[in-house]
Design an enzyme around this catalytic site. Structure first.
Site, PDB file in Angstrom:
ATOM      1  CG  HIS B   8      -1.824  -1.147   1.343  1.00  0.00           C
ATOM      2  ND1 HIS B   8      -2.831  -1.380   0.445  1.00  0.00           N
ATOM      3  CD2 HIS B   8      -1.888  -2.163   2.255  1.00  0.00           C
ATOM      4  CE1 HIS B   8      -3.483  -2.489   0.807  1.00  0.00           C
ATOM      5  NE2 HIS B   8      -2.920  -2.983   1.882  1.00  0.00           N
ATOM      6  CB  ALA B  72      -5.648  -1.087   3.486  1.00  0.00           C
ATOM      7  CE1 TYR B 194      -7.075  -2.985   8.120  1.00  0.00           C
ATOM      8  CE2 TYR B 194      -4.824  -3.599   7.566  1.00  0.00           C
ATOM      9  CZ  TYR B 194      -5.815  -2.640   7.616  1.00  0.00           C
ATOM     10  OH  TYR B 194      -5.567  -1.371   7.168  1.00  0.00           O
ATOM     11  CG  HIS B 223      -3.811  -9.398   6.471  1.00  0.00           C
ATOM     12  ND1 HIS B 223      -5.054  -8.988   6.076  1.00  0.00           N
ATOM     13  CD2 HIS B 223      -3.004  -8.321   6.327  1.00  0.00           C
ATOM     14  CE1 HIS B 223      -5.021  -7.712   5.725  1.00  0.00           C
ATOM     15  NE2 HIS B 223      -3.773  -7.275   5.867  1.00  0.00           N
ATOM     16  CD  GLU B 284      -0.851  -5.126   4.875  1.00  0.00           C
ATOM     17  OE1 GLU B 284      -0.932  -6.223   5.422  1.00  0.00           O
ATOM     18  OE2 GLU B 284      -1.733  -4.252   4.967  1.00  0.00           O
ATOM     19  NE  ARG B 290       4.669   1.386   9.167  1.00  0.00           N
ATOM     20  CZ  ARG B 290       4.344   2.454   8.466  1.00  0.00           C
ATOM     21  NH1 ARG B 290       5.142   3.518   8.465  1.00  0.00           N
ATOM     22  NH2 ARG B 290       3.245   2.488   7.751  1.00  0.00           N
TER      23      ARG B 290
END
Lengths: 337, 337
Positions: B8, B72, B194, B223, B284, B290
């Site tokens: 994304h 998203a 999600y 996912h 993703e 992160r």
């Protein structure tokens, strides 16, 4: 000893459902409301249901004791109001008590709570106390979504729930987080809503300081923890990005997972990723999945076979999963004997 | 070639979010509504965001191409009305097109749809056609819950969605099933909503005859499929109890899973349980998680490392996961080059 921490009374006599239907009809026309004493269930009816199913299957599979509670899909907290749920819980819990009295070696009780959408959980305390003190029950099932799939209640970490948690801590009983039937056409009850609730509850716990406030409060997340163990890296990473402590310190003194995962690769993942101290044996027999797996020739929900095949677990590990952890999480169990 | 099917645009210039805020403010006071041409983003701003993040990380990890779509969480279909979503999708999709034009070797586009709660999906067809025909996009993201966590739309298998599916089939584009931000305080967006949506969509497909009506319609469940592979035995058993065909015949010509699972044991489960023909590489990146995993010293979302370590997969298997399956599921990709 092998203790299955997750069994529901899915084989109750049909007159129980007939009573419930009358109760539902009575919500529209009070004249149809049944009196509590209009439901008469004989011991032999209870025996017939249990002996032909749960008790037979315990023997066939070699398990000893089931932590037994009313049918989860039947709790139907979304139906009616607080009074509706109080009578229905009273009846369902009493039946569990009767099963446990008839078969004290095979079943120990966990109660349904009289939850109702928007009604404060304080309202559940009297029934919890009654079941623990009068019936000797060792835990409760807590529904994070009494609306039945519309998710309108505050998260389980909200102070809304704290009075109930205070009572759970005082009584030393854990809660299994378990939703009931989904009324939301988007969510299949056993294929989506149950698993979603498990994942949702775990993430609520992860983002909160609940266990700072209640260091001894304990929850069992059923169905192998929903999506959690499979995404354990994601949850570890999310907690880390939020500057939370490692999940072991943040949650794992308070949150436990059962083994209701219906294939060997899932049980392998669960037992390799989650510390064995946090895994409790369970099958949810007789429950959501009733068939024989053509790939193995055994019942999907015969989860004991998967644990038996887990060569990576030591005998001491298996003893914890089968028995030791249940004694730790449900401390009243031994005490009530 | 290594294609990441799930990225994304999480590094768009801040002016994009500022424009969105004005659009939201304009819902209360029309005088504050921004004109589309008030948003000016220069190529060098796009380059700075992409080169410092997605492009750098592609190079570091050794991946080649990202199937790229608007953020998203930013889709926010619950905000405003159909007009709000139309303008916002127009802008977000145009930015994706600009990224893909600037870096045609590195990015290929997938669009956000202008969904809005209660608005028929027919309303998305024009934007889908525009993105595919004018921009060369190869797929779309479809939100099963445009209400943002309240799940009020019909299941994805309802005829409500059929006009959009007819267009997807005609254009030969798949949809990734992807929700946006949760407004429901019960559902954490990336840790619960999600994953729940992934599980929910799969179970909707399982209980339907959708793929009898649309034999060539294709969905990617992101996912890693939510809870699905971990509970593959449960899903096989539920389908069997419903007298459905085996999942392979029922679903696996139409439903695919990505590899956004952020630890090796999860990828191992995914790739051992789900046929390799149904697994598409994805990370993703830059997305929900992160940080660096202290257990491995690598980024949680560096999913290529997990696939690289999967000794149980042959080179041919890995080629399918990294490239072959993307070509199959997104047939326009090669064609648009």
């Amino acid at each position: 000893m092998i203790i299955d921490c997750h069994g529901h009374y899915t084989t109750a006599p049909k007159s129980l459902e007939a009573f419930r239907q009358k109760q539902v009809d009575g919500l529209k026309d009070a004249k149809l409301s049944p009196a509590k004493n209009s439901l008469v269930i004989r011991d032999d009816e209870i025996r017939a249901g249990i002996e032909g199913a749960q008790l037979r299957i315990q023997r066939e599979r070699g398990t000893d004791l089931t932590v037994f509670s009313p049918r989860a899909g039947g709790m139907g907290h979304h139906i009616g109001n607080a009074t509706t749920s109080e009578l229905w819980s009273d009846i369902c819990n009493e039946l569990i008590h009767r099963v446990c009295k008839l078969y004290p070696q095979n079943f120990t009780g966990v109660c349904q709570l009289p939850q109702s959408p928007g009604v404060r959980p304080d309202n559940c305390i009297a029934e919890l106390e009654r079941c623990v003190n009068e019936y000797g029950f060792i835990g409760c099932n807590l529904n994070p979504d009494p609306s039945g799939g519309w998710w309108k209640e505050p998260p389980l970490t909200d102070k809304w729930w704290y009075p109930l948690y205070e009572k759970m801590v005082e009584l030393e009983v854990p809660a299994m987080v378990h939703v009931s039937t989904s009324c939301n056409p988007g969510f299949h009850t056993t294929g989506a809503h149950y698993l979603n609730a498990d994942t949702t509850a775990f993430m609520q716990f992860l983002t909160s300081d609940l266990f700072k406030d209640f260091p001894t409060l304990k929850f069992i997340i059923p169905h192998g923890g929903g999506a959690v163990p499979y995404h354990w890296g994601r949850f570890r990473g999310l907690a880390q990005d939020m500057k939370k402590p490692p999940l072991k310190d943040l949650l794992l003194n308070n949150v436990y997972f059962d083994t209701c995962v219906y294939h060997l690769p899932g049980i392998e993942l669960l037992t390799r990723v989650i510390p064995v101290d946090n895994i409790l044996f369970a099958s949810e027999m007789v429950g959501a999945v009733r068939g024989v797996d053509p790939e193995t020739g055994s019942y999907y929900d015969d989860t004991k076979r998967y644990i038996d095949k887990a060569t990576w677990l030591s005998d001491a590990d298996k003893q914890k999963i089968f028995e030791g952890n249940v004694r730790k999480v449900y401390p009243r169990w031994g005490r009530n004997k």
